[in-house]
Design an enzyme around this catalytic site. Structure first.
Site, PDB file in Angstrom:
ATOM      1  N   LYS A 167      19.342  33.026  41.483  1.00 52.47           N
ATOM      2  CA  LYS A 167      17.916  32.702  41.442  1.00 52.47           C
ATOM      3  C   LYS A 167      17.447  32.431  42.855  1.00 52.47           C
ATOM      4  CE  LYS A 167      14.716  32.170  38.217  1.00 52.47           C
ATOM      5  NZ  LYS A 167      14.659  32.775  36.878  1.00 52.47           N
TER       6      LYS A 167
HETATM    7  P1  NAD Z   1       3.788  32.560  35.332  1.00 50.95           P
HETATM    8  O1  NAD Z   1       3.626  32.103  36.741  1.00 50.95           O
HETATM    9  O2  NAD Z   1       3.353  33.924  34.954  1.00 50.95           O
HETATM   10  O3  NAD Z   1       3.044  31.533  34.344  1.00 50.95           O
HETATM   11  C1  NAD Z   1       3.330  30.169  34.322  1.00 50.95           C
HETATM   12  C2  NAD Z   1       2.323  29.488  33.411  1.00 50.95           C
HETATM   13  O4  NAD Z   1       2.659  28.117  33.271  1.00 50.95           O
HETATM   14  C3  NAD Z   1       0.901  29.524  33.959  1.00 50.95           C
HETATM   15  O5  NAD Z   1      -0.004  29.634  32.866  1.00 50.95           O
HETATM   16  C4  NAD Z   1       0.763  28.149  34.633  1.00 50.95           C
HETATM   17  O6  NAD Z   1      -0.597  27.719  34.735  1.00 50.95           O
HETATM   18  C5  NAD Z   1       1.532  27.307  33.652  1.00 50.95           C
HETATM   19  N1  NAD Z   1       2.031  26.055  34.214  1.00 50.95           N
HETATM   20  C6  NAD Z   1       2.543  25.822  35.450  1.00 50.95           C
HETATM   21  N2  NAD Z   1       2.891  24.535  35.564  1.00 50.95           N
HETATM   22  C7  NAD Z   1       2.587  23.947  34.369  1.00 50.95           C
HETATM   23  C8  NAD Z   1       2.717  22.628  33.879  1.00 50.95           C
HETATM   24  N3  NAD Z   1       3.218  21.660  34.630  1.00 50.95           N
HETATM   25  N4  NAD Z   1       2.313  22.384  32.596  1.00 50.95           N
HETATM   26  C9  NAD Z   1       1.807  23.378  31.833  1.00 50.95           C
HETATM   27  N5  NAD Z   1       1.667  24.638  32.249  1.00 50.95           N
HETATM   28  C10 NAD Z   1       2.044  24.913  33.503  1.00 50.95           C
HETATM   29  O7  NAD Z   1       5.336  32.319  34.996  1.00 50.95           O
HETATM   30  P2  NAD Z   1       6.207  33.041  33.869  1.00 50.95           P
HETATM   31  O8  NAD Z   1       6.857  34.214  34.482  1.00 50.95           O
HETATM   32  O9  NAD Z   1       5.421  33.157  32.616  1.00 50.95           O
HETATM   33  O10 NAD Z   1       7.373  31.950  33.680  1.00 50.95           O
HETATM   34  C11 NAD Z   1       7.234  30.844  32.804  1.00 50.95           C
HETATM   35  C12 NAD Z   1       8.620  30.319  32.460  1.00 50.95           C
HETATM   36  O11 NAD Z   1       9.372  31.376  31.839  1.00 50.95           O
HETATM   37  C13 NAD Z   1       9.463  29.863  33.636  1.00 50.95           C
HETATM   38  O12 NAD Z   1      10.303  28.808  33.216  1.00 50.95           O
HETATM   39  C14 NAD Z   1      10.324  31.075  33.942  1.00 50.95           C
HETATM   40  O13 NAD Z   1      11.527  30.746  34.612  1.00 50.95           O
HETATM   41  C15 NAD Z   1      10.587  31.564  32.535  1.00 50.95           C
HETATM   42  N6  NAD Z   1      10.990  32.977  32.444  1.00 50.95           N
HETATM   43  C16 NAD Z   1      10.205  33.984  32.938  1.00 50.95           C
HETATM   44  C17 NAD Z   1      10.612  35.299  32.784  1.00 50.95           C
HETATM   45  C18 NAD Z   1       9.753  36.453  33.227  1.00 50.95           C
HETATM   46  O14 NAD Z   1      10.132  37.603  32.941  1.00 50.95           O
HETATM   47  N7  NAD Z   1       8.617  36.229  33.851  1.00 50.95           N
HETATM   48  C19 NAD Z   1      11.837  35.599  32.177  1.00 50.95           C
HETATM   49  C20 NAD Z   1      12.617  34.555  31.674  1.00 50.95           C
HETATM   50  C21 NAD Z   1      12.168  33.254  31.800  1.00 50.95           C
END
Ligand code: NAD
Length: 424
Positions: free
Chosen positions: A112
């Site tokens: 990561k």
């Molecule tokens: P992103 O940046 O697209 O979206 C994040 C969202 O969470 C946004 O709506 C943001 O406003 C919100 N957010 C941020 N801080 C917050 C808080 N304290 N309380 C509530 N909402 C909050 O990110 P993403 O890619 O959707 O990732 C979200 C989670 O999913 C992370 O934990 C990431 O590691 C995990 N993840 C993502 C992927 C991927 O393919 N993008 C894959 C596996 C896991």
């Protein structure tokens, strides 16, 4: 042996990861060597990256890349841009990638990356300079056969495209799209990748509901985080008949017992960058969203939102972990005692890395799949993993989380053993 102890009360994500690792290691009767090697990362890279900001000031950003394990193959894992990024968070996320690739049988290890920054307050030009400089700093780590990044919180396909471009300059102008995944389609991305993580959340959620004897059309759902994972998960779950009654992002949330119109909410976020000002419901806080009277809860934002302090108040019957590490280890037993079923992050959100793997394969073969092919291959792969985890949980009479760790760690430990004594 075992001087390293299970922590009882943990909020640090790396400690949360380790607490679950020790539990699974005991169930698997893992040998001392595997415990010692897998409980620490293989390599950690830290760079202090000076960037000239648009106003002429120089800022120095802290950037990380943690390679947790390469036992199953080149390391794979996203890059996060967020203010709270620190080494322990990146170490935990890297280890979760290792177990995740093990759970869903991908030929990848886990890594990561992260940069401590506030991407929402930076211009596109500043983000591009930062991304290019980070790529230069990590040039010897990244590579299609060594370490393959992808998007995570705060990064997106455009950021991946800048990495490909900078990596190309550093490598004799060779176009090497397989160095990252989650790219735009025009740069070698895969159809189906943007929705893949949310699709996996939906798919593992539906499989679990059916095991629980619950009908999707009878269920309400609350989704925390409305970015890549949360918005697609919410939309796809609503297509399957669940009623999405609450959504949120970093500015707060909305509740509407009649159901929030997904298409409108997604359009609003595309136009305004966040849910701030969107009015289809009553305002709620992120904390209130977690304890709503819903059937299904999807935390899809950040780590450690479900803790010993609020776990007892959670009313959902099923939690599908879209985010990585949304539940602190200290809350596991509380949820289990309440009979709440949890589809753990390393299974629920694995759809993203599965399609990232397909993207990498397509880049290397120069042959591209249709969206239907990608989706059906991804659905099959996550369903096989779900069944293996579910069966393991039944056999050992343990939670899906413990079972997922057992399945993932078993695969990684077997590979480690096969590498032999001189693995390094
Ligand atoms: P992103 O940046 O697209 O979206 C994040 C969202 O969470 C946004 O709506 C943001 O406003 C919100 N957010 C941020 N801080 C917050 C808080 N304290 N309380 C509530 N909402 C909050 O990110 P993403 O890619 O959707 O990732 C979200 C989670 O999913 C992370 O934990 C990431 O590691 C995990 N993840 C993502 C992927 C991927 O393919 N993008 C894959 C596996 C896991």
């Amino acid at each position: 042996m075992q001087e390293l102890k299970v922590q009882e009360t943990v909020a640090n994500p790396y400690e949360s990861m380790l607490a679950r690792f020790w539990q699974a290691a005991d169930i698997l009767n893992l040998n001392d060597r595997a415990r010692r090697i897998l409980s620490v990362p293989e390599r950690i890279f830290i760079a202090y990256i000076p960037i000239v900001m648009d106003d002429g000031r120089t800022e120095v950003f802290e950037g990380y890349r943690v390679v947790h394990s390469r036992a199953l193959g080149p390391s794979k894992g996203g890059i996060r841009y967020a203010p709270q990024v620190d080494l322990d968070e990146v170490k935990a996320l890297a280890a979760w990638m290792t177990w995740k690739c093990g759970v869903v049988s991908l030929p990848y290890g886990g890594a990561k990356g992260g940069i401590k920054c506030e991407p929402y307050n930076m211009s596109a030009a500043e983000l591009e300079r930062l991304t290019r400089a980070y790529t230069v700093a990590m040039a010897e780590v990244f590579g299609p056969d060594t370490d393959i990044p992808a998007p995570d919180m705060g990064t997106n396909p455009q950021v991946m495209a800048w990495i490909v471009d900078e990596y190309q300059k550093l490598n004799g102008k060779k176009f090497i799209p397989a160095v990252v995944t989650g790219k735009p389609l025009e740069m070698g991305g895969s159809l189906g990748r943007v929705a893949a993580t949310g699709r996996g959340v939906m798919h593992t959620g539906l499989l679990t509901l059916s095991k629980m004897g619950l009908k999707p059309s009878d269920c309400t759902v609350a989704v925390q985080g409305f970015g890549n994972v949360g918005s697609y998960a919410a939309e796809l779950l609503s297509h399957k008949g669940l009623k999405v009654v609450a959504i949120s992002d970093r500015f707060g949330g909305l509740y509407n017992e009649k159901g929030i119109r997904m298409g409108d909410a997604i359009k609003y976020v595309k136009e305004h960058g966040s849910l701030e000002g969107y009015k289809d419901g009553d305002k709620i806080t992120n904390e209130e969203l977690l304890t709503l009277n819903v059937d299904v809860l999807v935390p899809a934002a950040v780590e450690n939102v479900i803790t010993a302090a609020n776990a007892a108040n959670i009313k959902a019957k099923l939690i599908i972990e879209g985010a990585n590490g949304p539940t602190a280890a200290e809350a596991d037993a509380i949820l289990e005692d309440k009979g709440i079923v949890v589809v753990p992050d390393i299974l629920a959100n694995a759809g993203g890395v599965i399609v990232s793997y397909f993207e990498w394969v397509q880049n290397r073969r120069g042959h591209y799949y249709t969206e239907e092919e990608v989706n059906s291959r991804a659905d099959n792969q996550i369903e096989r993993a779900f069944m293996e985890v579910y069966d393991t949980a039944q056999i050992h009479k343990i939670s899906l989380r413990k079972a997922a760790y057992v399945v993932g760690i078993r695969r990684v430990a077997t590979a480690l053993q096969l590498h032999g004594k001189y693995y390094s």
